[in-house]
Scaffold this motif. Structure first.
Motif: not given
Length: 379
Positions: A109, A190, A192, A207-210, A213-214, A217, A226
Motif C-alpha cells: 500500500y 484490480r 496492487v 487499476a490499484q484500488l483499496p 472501492e472494488i 468499480a 479483480f
C-alpha cells in the motif's frame, strides 16, 4: 510537517517521558496526585487499511486484545478502520508524520514510494511460500533490509514488523471463464504492488484500488475483473454479486504478510517492556490470525459455492506459466536498481536453501486428501 503537528508530537513525547516513564517533576507531582491518575493508560491510536466490516479488522482486534491484556491495561488501543483519519493507502505517511501512532496494513500500500516495498509483501516468487518469506524477514536478513529501505533510503520515521503469513492469494474474480493467457489480455483488473506490473506485462489493464472501492468499480465498469486477498474478505464486500467465476492459486501475490507500523517517536518514548509487548504481540497475533483465517476462509469459500452460486476453479497451468515468465521480465528490470538487487539476492539465497527443505520434506497432501475425500479436488 506542520508546526501544529510537531508541537503535538513534542507534547506527547514530553508527557510520555515525564508522565508515563517518569521524570523528576512528574515524580514529585505524583506524590500528591490521586493514585488513579498514575494508572491512566497510554492510548495508542491505530488505523487499519481495511473497511470496518472486513475480517482483517477482526484480525487487527486480535492484536489489540493481546497488547491490552499483556500490558495489564497500561496501553489501550483506539482501533480505527480505513478512512477514519486517512485513506487506506496513506497510513504509512500518517504514521511517519505522527498523525496516528500505528497502523495495520500491508507493504504494497506504500508501493508508490518505492517498488521495493513489494519485496516485503508481494514480490517475485522463487518457490517459497508466505511462511518461507516471513521466516526470511525474521531470520534471513529481511528485517534489516526493511529498516534500510524505510529509514535510510526513504527517511520514514517508523518501525515496521511483519505479522500473519497470508495464504497465496487467488487470481480472483472474473465475469467469464478464463483458461488461457489470451482470455485475460485486455481485461481491466484490480490488484496492487508489483502484481500490477506483472499483470500489465501479461496484457491486462490494471487499476490499484483499496478493498472498499472494488465492488463499486465493478458495478460502474471501471474494472471487469479483480483480486483482493481471500474468500472471507471477498464475500463480505459482495464479490459474488458482481462476478461468479472465482480462480484460486496464483503467483501474482504468493507471499504476503500483514505489516504493523509504529511511529518511532511514540515507540521510543515507551518503557522497554511496553515496547517489547507492542513488538512481540505481532508474533502472537500471527498465530491467532492464521487460525482464524483457516477457519473463516474455508467456511466462506464453501458458502460462496453453496449460497452464492460461485464456480470455484484453480488457475490454469497456462496462466501460471505465463506469470512466471512475466516475473522473469520484471526481475531483470528491477535488478538495475542496486537496492532491489540486494533484496532479491537475499531472498533467492534464502529460498533456494529453505524451500528446498520445505518441498523435499513435505508429503503430497493432495494425494492424502484425495484418498479420504475422493473426487473433491477434481470438481
Amino acid at each position: 510537517m506542520t508546526e501544529t503537528r510537531e508541537t503535538a508530537r513534542h507534547s506527547r513525547r514530553s508527557f510520555l517521558r515525564t508522565g508515563a516513564v517518569g521524570g523528576s517533576v512528574a515524580a514529585v507531582t505524583a506524590l500528591a496526585a490521586p493514585a488513579v491518575l498514575a494508572q491512566s493508560p497510554i492510548v495508542m491510536r491505530m488505523q487499519t487499511s481495511w473497511p470496518a466490516s472486513d475480517i482483517w479488522m477482526d484480525m487487527a482486534r486480535e492484536y489489540t486484545t493481546r497488547v491490552e491484556e499483556m500490558s495489564g491495561g497500561r496501553i489501550t488501543i483506539d482501533l480505527l478502520p480505513a478512512g477514519a483519519v486517512v485513506g487506506a493507502f496513506q497510513v504509512m505517511d500518517a504514521v511517519a508524520d505522527g498523525v496516528i501512532d500505528a497502523a495495520h496494513t500491508v507493504p504494497v500500500y506504500w508501493y508508490g514510494k518505492s517498488k521495493a516495498a513489494s519485496f516485503f509483501g508481494t514480490g517475485p516468487v522463487f518457490g517459497g511460500s508466505a511462511t518461507t518469506m516471513l521466516a526470511w524477514f525474521y531470520q534471513g536478513g529481511g528485517a534489516e533490509l526493511y529498516r534500510e529501505l524505510t529509514q535510510d533510503i526513504l527517511g520514514l520515521n517508523v518501525y515496521g514488523y511483519m505479522g500473519m503469513p497470508m495464504p497465496a492469494q487467488p487470481l480472483g474474480w472474473f465475469k467469464n471463464e478464463v483458461s488461457t493467457v489470451a482470455d485475460v489480455q485486455g481485461l481491466k483488473y484490480r490488484t496492487v504492488g508489483l502484481a500490477a506490473d506483472l499483470l500489465q506485462e501479461m496484457g491486462m489493464s490494471v487499476a490499484q484500488l483499496p478493498g472498499g472501492e472494488i465492488v463499486p468499480a465493478m458495478e460502474r465498469g471501471v474494472i471487469d475483473a479483480f483480486e483482493f486477498n481471500n474468500p472471507s474478505s471477498d464475500r463480505r464486500f459482495g464479490a459474488q454479486d458482481v462476478a461468479k467465476n472465482y480462480y484460486l492459486s496464483s503467483y501474482h501475490q504468493a507471499s504476503e504478510s500483514f505489516e504493523f507500523l509504529f511511529n518511532r517517536d511514540f515507540m521510543d518514548d515507551l518503557p522497554a517492556d511496553l515496547q517489547a509487548i507492542l513488538k512481540y504481540a505481532v508474533e502472537a497475533s500471527a498465530t491467532s490470525n492464521l487460525a482464524l483465517a483457516m477457519s473463516e476462509y474455508s467456511k466462506d469459500l464453501a458458502e460462496l459455492q453453496s449460497e452464492g452460486g460461485v464456480t470455484v476453479r484453480r488457475t490454469s497451468q497456462d496462466i501460471l506459466a505465463a506469470q512466471l515468465q512475466a516475473w522473469d521480465t520484471l526481475i531483470a528490470d528491477l535488478e538495475t536498481d542496486p537496492f532491489n538487487k540486494k533484496v532479491m539476492d537475499s531472498q533467492r539465497a534464502w529460498t533456494e536453501r529453505v524451500a528446498y527443505y520445505e518441498l523435499m520434506n513435505s508429503a503430497d497432501l493432495g494425494l492424502a486428501y484425495e484418498h479420504y475425500f475422493p473426487g473433491k479436488l477434481s470438481m
